[in-house]
Design an enzyme around this catalytic site. Structure first.
Site, short mmCIF file in Angstrom:
data_model
loop_
_atom_site.label_atom_id
_atom_site.label_comp_id
_atom_site.label_asym_id
_atom_site.label_seq_id
_atom_site.Cartn_x
_atom_site.Cartn_y
_atom_site.Cartn_z
N LYS A 1 17.88 2.41 8.22
CA LYS A 1 16.98 1.99 9.30
C LYS A 1 17.63 0.84 10.06
CE LYS A 1 12.42 -0.18 10.10
NZ LYS A 1 11.13 -0.60 9.50
N ASP B 1 11.84 -6.01 14.99
CA ASP B 1 10.57 -5.29 14.91
C ASP B 1 9.42 -6.22 15.27
OD1 ASP B 1 8.46 -3.64 14.41
OD2 ASP B 1 8.72 -3.59 12.22
N LYS C 1 2.83 -7.50 15.94
CA LYS C 1 2.66 -8.27 14.70
C LYS C 1 2.21 -9.69 15.04
CE LYS C 1 6.39 -6.09 11.98
NZ LYS C 1 5.63 -5.51 10.88
N ASP D 1 15.21 -6.15 10.08
CA ASP D 1 14.74 -4.77 9.95
C ASP D 1 15.86 -3.74 10.14
OD1 ASP D 1 12.51 -3.40 9.18
OD2 ASP D 1 11.68 -3.17 11.20
N ASP E 1 3.71 0.04 14.93
CA ASP E 1 4.44 -0.79 13.97
C ASP E 1 4.98 0.05 12.81
OD1 ASP E 1 5.57 -3.05 12.97
OD2 ASP E 1 3.71 -3.90 12.19
N GLU F 1 7.26 2.13 12.88
CA GLU F 1 8.34 2.69 13.71
C GLU F 1 9.54 3.14 12.87
OE1 GLU F 1 8.12 -0.40 12.95
OE2 GLU F 1 10.17 -0.87 12.39
N ARG G 1 9.84 4.87 10.11
CA ARG G 1 9.79 6.29 9.74
C ARG G 1 10.07 7.20 10.93
NH1 ARG G 1 3.76 5.46 7.67
NH2 ARG G 1 4.70 3.45 7.21
N1 BES Z 1 9.60 -3.53 9.15
C1 BES Z 1 8.26 -3.35 8.71
C2 BES Z 1 8.12 -3.44 7.18
C3 BES Z 1 8.31 -4.78 6.56
C4 BES Z 1 7.23 -5.61 6.34
C5 BES Z 1 9.54 -5.18 6.10
C6 BES Z 1 7.40 -6.83 5.72
C7 BES Z 1 9.71 -6.41 5.47
C8 BES Z 1 8.63 -7.23 5.28
C9 BES Z 1 7.73 -1.99 9.14
O1 BES Z 1 8.23 -1.49 10.31
C10 BES Z 1 6.27 -2.12 9.32
O2 BES Z 1 5.86 -2.83 10.19
N2 BES Z 1 5.50 -1.43 8.50
C11 BES Z 1 4.09 -1.46 8.57
C12 BES Z 1 3.58 -0.06 8.36
C13 BES Z 1 2.11 0.13 8.66
C14 BES Z 1 1.86 -0.12 10.12
C15 BES Z 1 1.71 1.50 8.27
C16 BES Z 1 3.58 -2.38 7.46
O3 BES Z 1 4.19 -2.43 6.39
O4 BES Z 1 2.63 -3.11 7.69
ZN ZN Z 2 10.06 -2.13 10.87
MN MN Z 3 7.13 -2.15 12.01
#
Ligand code: BES
Ligand code: ZN
Ligand code: MN
Length: 484
Positions: free
Chosen positions: A250, A255, A262, A273, A332, A334, A336
């Protein structure tokens, strides 16, 4: 850092700084009289017990050394390389606080095998690292020369240790780099420079070419940014190859969450990220340097996730390159989306093993904490191999369930084939199940969610705050294990 290997018989005392190790049940695992004598005195006076991570520094004055550092390794019967790594990191922390320029590490006879010396050099490199290019006054260890006393005759351990550690350090540098200095084009360019140096094939696809490949899921994420996305494919193909492994990383260089923005606190570490993408670069570089007899592909889609003018919206439907349609219910989620197209692309290469690495979900951090990566796999064999390699390198993977019913329950969309977010419950599992939709049936695939360990929010022994380099070393070991 310069490293020298010395046979115990060649050690000329007194040296300036000498580091010894003790076991709690074998305080002086050294054979020669000089060492026994100096150590016995210290043990008597200091009450050193040889417990794990115990460390003392003594000005011995005369005798075998001016200054002796003694590190504990715990019970001799339960010695692990990780225990050595941890206590050595404490030695390095101490050396950082001094002006010492040279140090001698004396490895006990009991554990004088190549692997221990390799781990020792590796951890000295990892523990001495700091990301300080933006500091006006960097605080660095002044040590430049390390001598390792051991009966190991195999000089290649030095090169090997430097290859493993430099992969991790490269990943750390990339992950810690400020996001406006490491935009997708830059990350692709760095990959190109490395590919050139290591004589690897590389193909970098621009926006137009990405569109032509039908990667609309990936492209959707890139729309809110004014920085163009890139799709990078590096190949290492040795003349003799036993297996083919495809790594997919990834590569979100920042992000923000996109329109599902966020909050500030959650955005703090989001320059990291792209840790998955960085890992693929570090691993393929090491594979080439080690001349492994394994074909390796390093593939990563890279873009920012921003809420700019053209940004993809909640309710949009994206058509991925395998024809599947995805309703966006959270911009968010993104990671996947960019990985979906990359997994379709990688599946076409028909590798023996397909492994994706991603800072994918906060849910995985909630489940496993900061130090353990979530491992999701459709192959017991692949899962086992990765967990084993992780253990060897002190990087932990914990296998999580790919519970298919959750996909039916959480990921169905009213308007498209699937939606991109399944909500809070089992968030790391539903994310993994989403990815699985884009992996060709029959391929041995594993998804590593490194949201926790990919970026250290605190220093932990030889792992710094900021980019950690995890799990590059484990993945290199995994490749190496495939050779035998
Ligand atoms: N990059 C984040 C995941 C992340 C969160 C990495 C905290 C490191 C620390 C990812 O893109 C994300 O935002 N995931 C969301 C998914 C949700 C919207 C289904 C999440 O984990 O909140
Ligand atoms: Zn992310
Ligand atoms: Mn995200």
């Amino acid at each position: 850092m310069n490293y020298k290997l010395l046979n115990p018989a060649q050690l000329r005392s007194p040296v300036n700084t000498l580091c010894f190790f003790s076991f709690s049940d074998d305080l002086i695992p050294y054979k020669t009289a000089a060492e026994k004598k100096s150590l016995q005195k210290i043990l008597n006076e200091e009450g050193f017990k040889g417990k794990e991570n115990e460390l003392i520094k003594v000005h011995a004055g005369q005798g075998i050394a001016t200054r002796i550092i003694l590190g504990g390794l715990g019970k001799s019967g339960s010695f692990t390389k990780e225990k050595l790594r941890r206590v050595v990191s404490k030695v390095i922390d101490y050396l950082k606080s001094t002006k010492i320029k040279e140090a001698v590490f004396y490895v006990p006879d009991l554990i004088d095998n190549d692997q221990v010396v390799e781990s020792l050099i590796e951890v000295i490199e990892l523990a001495s690292y700091s990301f300080d290019k933006y500091k006006s006054k960097p605080k660095k260890t002044e040590v430049t020369t390390i001598t390792i006393v051991s009966s190991t005759k195999n000089k290649s351990v030095i090169d090997r240790a430097l290859i493993f550690s430099s992969a991790a350090k490269l990943v750390r540098d990339l992950v810690s780099e400020p996001p406006s200095n490491l935009i997708p084009e830059n990350l692709a360019q760095i990959a190109k420079d490395i590919a050139k140096k290591e004589r690897l094939q590389i193909k970098i696809y621009n926006e137009k070419q990405i569109k032509k490949m039908g990667m609309n899921s990936f492209l959707g994420v890139s729309l809110g940014s004014n920085k163009p996305p890139r799709f990078v494919h590096i190949t290492y193909s040795p003349a003799k190859s036993k297996k083919t492994v495809c790594f997919v990383g990834k590569g979100i260089t920042f992000d923000s969450g996109g329109l599902s923005l966020k909050p500030n606190d959650a955005m703090q570490d989001m320059k990291m990220d792209m840790a998955g993408a960085a890992t693929t670069i570090g691993v393929i570089q090491a594979a080439a340097r080690l001349k492994l007899q394994v074909t390796v592909h390093a593939i990563f889609p890279t873009t920012e996730n921003m809420p700019g003018q053209g940004a993809y919206k909640i309710g949009d439907v994206l058509r991925a390159s395998n024809g599947k349609t995805i309703e966006v219910n959270n911009t968010d989620a993104e990671g996947r989306l960019v990985l979906a197209d990359a997994l379709v692309y990688a599946s076409k290469l028909k590798p023996d093993y397909l492994i994706d690495i991603a800072t994918l979900t906060g849910a995985c951090v909630i489940a496993l904490g900061l130090d353990i990566a979530g491992l999701f796999s459709n192959s017991d064999e692949l899962a086992k191999k990765l967990i084993k390699a992780g253990k060897q390198m002190g990087e932990q993977f914990w296998r999580m369930p790919l519970e298919d019913y959750y996909f039916q329950e959480y990921m169905k969309s009213d308007v498209a084939d699937i939606k991109n977010s399944g909500g809070r419950y089992g968030g790391s599992i539903t994310a993994a199940l989403f990815l699985k939709q884009f992996v060709s049936k029959g391929l041995k695939w594993c998804h590593l969610d490194i949201a926790g360990p990919g970026m250290g929010s605190r220093k932990k022994f030889y792992i710094p705050k900021g980019g950690t380099g995890i799990p590059a070393r484990a993945l290199i070991k995994f490749l190496e294990n495939l050779e035998s």
